[in-house]
Design a protein around this motif. Sequence first.
Motif, PDB file in Angstrom:
ATOM      1  N   ILE A 171      34.318  40.781 -42.552  1.00  0.00           N
ATOM      2  CA  ILE A 171      34.027  41.896 -41.658  1.00  0.00           C
ATOM      3  C   ILE A 171      34.547  41.537 -40.270  1.00  0.00           C
ATOM      4  N   GLY A 172      34.843  42.559 -39.501  1.00  0.00           N
ATOM      5  CA  GLY A 172      35.377  42.349 -38.161  1.00  0.00           C
ATOM      6  C   GLY A 172      34.411  42.838 -37.102  1.00  0.00           C
ATOM      7  N   ILE A 173      34.602  42.356 -35.882  1.00  0.00           N
ATOM      8  CA  ILE A 173      33.816  42.828 -34.743  1.00  0.00           C
ATOM      9  C   ILE A 173      34.767  42.995 -33.569  1.00  0.00           C
ATOM     10  N   ALA A 174      34.588  44.059 -32.812  1.00  0.00           N
ATOM     11  CA  ALA A 174      35.468  44.332 -31.674  1.00  0.00           C
ATOM     12  C   ALA A 174      34.705  45.094 -30.608  1.00  0.00           C
ATOM     13  N   VAL A 175      35.115  44.917 -29.365  1.00  0.00           N
ATOM     14  CA  VAL A 175      34.610  45.691 -28.235  1.00  0.00           C
ATOM     15  C   VAL A 175      35.764  46.550 -27.750  1.00  0.00           C
ATOM     16  N   THR A 176      35.612  47.865 -27.825  1.00  0.00           N
ATOM     17  CA  THR A 176      36.757  48.741 -27.526  1.00  0.00           C
ATOM     18  C   THR A 176      36.517  49.622 -26.300  1.00  0.00           C
ATOM     19  N   THR A 177      35.585  49.226 -25.441  1.00  0.00           N
ATOM     20  CA  THR A 177      35.256  50.031 -24.261  1.00  0.00           C
ATOM     21  C   THR A 177      36.461  50.250 -23.359  1.00  0.00           C
ATOM     22  N   PHE A 178      37.159  49.164 -23.038  1.00  0.00           N
ATOM     23  CA  PHE A 178      38.288  49.236 -22.115  1.00  0.00           C
ATOM     24  C   PHE A 178      39.556  48.819 -22.844  1.00  0.00           C
ATOM     25  N   PRO A 179      40.688  49.512 -22.603  1.00  0.00           N
ATOM     26  CA  PRO A 179      41.917  49.212 -23.338  1.00  0.00           C
ATOM     27  C   PRO A 179      42.638  47.963 -22.870  1.00  0.00           C
ATOM     28  N   ILE A 235      35.530  38.022 -38.291  1.00  0.00           N
ATOM     29  CA  ILE A 235      36.630  37.798 -37.358  1.00  0.00           C
ATOM     30  C   ILE A 235      36.403  38.628 -36.098  1.00  0.00           C
ATOM     31  N   THR A 236      36.752  38.054 -34.958  1.00  0.00           N
ATOM     32  CA  THR A 236      36.564  38.711 -33.671  1.00  0.00           C
ATOM     33  C   THR A 236      37.918  39.172 -33.157  1.00  0.00           C
ATOM     34  N   LEU A 237      38.049  40.476 -32.911  1.00  0.00           N
ATOM     35  CA  LEU A 237      39.321  41.023 -32.461  1.00  0.00           C
ATOM     36  C   LEU A 237      39.416  40.993 -30.944  1.00  0.00           C
ATOM     37  N   PRO A 238      40.609  40.777 -30.397  1.00  0.00           N
ATOM     38  CA  PRO A 238      40.783  40.836 -28.946  1.00  0.00           C
ATOM     39  C   PRO A 238      40.572  42.249 -28.428  1.00  0.00           C
ATOM     40  N   ALA A 239      40.242  42.355 -27.155  1.00  0.00           N
ATOM     41  CA  ALA A 239      39.903  43.650 -26.572  1.00  0.00           C
ATOM     42  C   ALA A 239      41.117  44.522 -26.313  1.00  0.00           C
ATOM     43  N   ASP A 240      42.301  43.926 -26.202  1.00  0.00           N
ATOM     44  CA  ASP A 240      43.477  44.694 -25.796  1.00  0.00           C
ATOM     45  C   ASP A 240      44.010  45.510 -26.963  1.00  0.00           C
ATOM     46  N   VAL A 280      39.963  43.841 -43.507  1.00  0.00           N
ATOM     47  CA  VAL A 280      38.521  43.653 -43.462  1.00  0.00           C
ATOM     48  C   VAL A 280      37.868  44.650 -44.414  1.00  0.00           C
ATOM     49  N   ASP A 281      36.654  44.299 -44.844  1.00  0.00           N
ATOM     50  CA  ASP A 281      35.881  45.212 -45.691  1.00  0.00           C
ATOM     51  C   ASP A 281      35.062  46.190 -44.857  1.00  0.00           C
ATOM     52  N   GLY A 282      34.799  45.858 -43.604  1.00  0.00           N
ATOM     53  CA  GLY A 282      34.023  46.715 -42.716  1.00  0.00           C
ATOM     54  C   GLY A 282      34.154  46.234 -41.292  1.00  0.00           C
ATOM     55  N   MET A 283      33.785  47.088 -40.322  1.00  0.00           N
ATOM     56  CA  MET A 283      33.921  46.751 -38.905  1.00  0.00           C
ATOM     57  C   MET A 283      32.645  47.083 -38.161  1.00  0.00           C
ATOM     58  N   LEU A 284      32.245  46.176 -37.281  1.00  0.00           N
ATOM     59  CA  LEU A 284      31.203  46.419 -36.291  1.00  0.00           C
ATOM     60  C   LEU A 284      31.909  46.639 -34.959  1.00  0.00           C
ATOM     61  N   VAL A 314      24.851  44.115 -38.834  1.00  0.00           N
ATOM     62  CA  VAL A 314      25.519  43.460 -39.960  1.00  0.00           C
ATOM     63  C   VAL A 314      24.815  43.800 -41.267  1.00  0.00           C
ATOM     64  N   ALA A 315      23.488  43.863 -41.258  1.00  0.00           N
ATOM     65  CA  ALA A 315      22.755  44.224 -42.477  1.00  0.00           C
ATOM     66  C   ALA A 315      23.146  45.618 -42.949  1.00  0.00           C
ATOM     67  N   VAL A 316      23.253  46.566 -42.008  1.00  0.00           N
ATOM     68  CA  VAL A 316      23.654  47.929 -42.379  1.00  0.00           C
ATOM     69  C   VAL A 316      25.093  47.933 -42.883  1.00  0.00           C
ATOM     70  N   LEU A 317      25.977  47.207 -42.191  1.00  0.00           N
ATOM     71  CA  LEU A 317      27.384  47.207 -42.573  1.00  0.00           C
ATOM     72  C   LEU A 317      27.581  46.631 -43.975  1.00  0.00           C
ATOM     73  N   VAL A 318      26.914  45.532 -44.276  1.00  0.00           N
ATOM     74  CA  VAL A 318      27.054  44.932 -45.606  1.00  0.00           C
ATOM     75  C   VAL A 318      26.519  45.879 -46.672  1.00  0.00           C
ATOM     76  N   SER A 319      25.428  46.582 -46.381  1.00  0.00           N
ATOM     77  CA  SER A 319      24.899  47.524 -47.367  1.00  0.00           C
ATOM     78  C   SER A 319      25.873  48.675 -47.612  1.00  0.00           C
ATOM     79  N   LEU A 320      26.611  49.085 -46.563  1.00  0.00           N
ATOM     80  CA  LEU A 320      27.627  50.130 -46.743  1.00  0.00           C
ATOM     81  C   LEU A 320      28.802  49.606 -47.559  1.00  0.00           C
ATOM     82  N   ILE A 321      29.227  48.383 -47.258  1.00  0.00           N
ATOM     83  CA  ILE A 321      30.349  47.791 -47.995  1.00  0.00           C
ATOM     84  C   ILE A 321      30.012  47.659 -49.472  1.00  0.00           C
TER      85      ILE A 321
END
Length: 335
Positions: free
Chosen positions: A62-70, A100-105, A117-121, A298-305
């Motif tokens: 699963i991945g995690i990213a902060v997409t507030t600012f480009p 995995i943690t994605l860069p913000a850019d 990835v199987d899912g994203m937070l 993460v618990a919700v995401l895994v249940s969706l996956i």
Amino acid sequence: MTPVPEPTLADIARAAEVSTATVSHALNGTGRIGEATRRRVRAVATGLGYGRPRAAGASRTIGIAVTTFPGAWNYTEIAYFSRAVTAATSAAHARGYALITLPADRAADDSWHSLAVDGMLIMDSPRGDPMVRALRARGIPLVFDGVPGDPRPGDHWVDNDHEATTREVLDHLTASGARRIALQSGNGDEHYARAVTAAYERWCAEHAATPVAVTFDVTDAQGHAFDALLRGEDRVDAVYAAYDPGGRQLLAAAARHGLRVPDDLRVVCASEDPGYAETTPPVTTVTLAPEHMAHAAVAVLVSLIENDGTAPSGPLPVPAGLVVRTSSGTQPAAG
């Protein structure tokens, strides 16, 4: 594991945000399309598993990213995000998933089109978020930290009650003797900034108070944005800083103007930084409970996956908390 059908040209077209004809040309080496588009479509196709057998949940990632600012900024240096990423990693590992943690850019490339990835937070997703649009098209399960900028029926997110939290802070400052309270608000389009600002403005309207807002600027280490508010007889006597560096900015500004904290200026800051317990004076903080958020998301995401039917419907509330320290004071000192 149950075999997953190979993606169709239409699947690839939706994920790459091009036509099926463009996909056909890109995969077959035909047509008059740009080389960058051809490479991107092929990368998307590869990421979707085109041309090779796949199995459901095969990546267990699963991945995690902060997409507030480009733009490029290191969100892991901010205490809230750092603690959330650490907790999400722990929660994912406990369920047998890598994280995995994605860069913000996110504007720099189209990596989300082929992200394996199987899912994203996704944290603090703004309106018009291209990562969300691309991942939705690929059918990848998504869970959001905070209300997504473009919510859809059936979306899943975890969030604090920003209305109740903001009111708790303002009532606390009023009880301590504050009469003119300002807000340091966000400068982004994420739900958090809009929700806190709206709650503050409603509270002011109910208390016949004039809203006084300052836009947060991460580069303003000395808090010069507060200068106009800290001068004169009608200066503010309390500030709620809704972003992590705001507390230190206010301490610097107060010192520059010869104001005592909390006697002349009361300060509350939303932050997960434990260093605020050691400042002079220690700063009252609001914790948005990033560890609780991450574990719940993460618990919700895994249940969706895994499609196990345990994912809750609708948003999942996460309680915030007020950590009272010296900076928000009680009644002002005499003299």
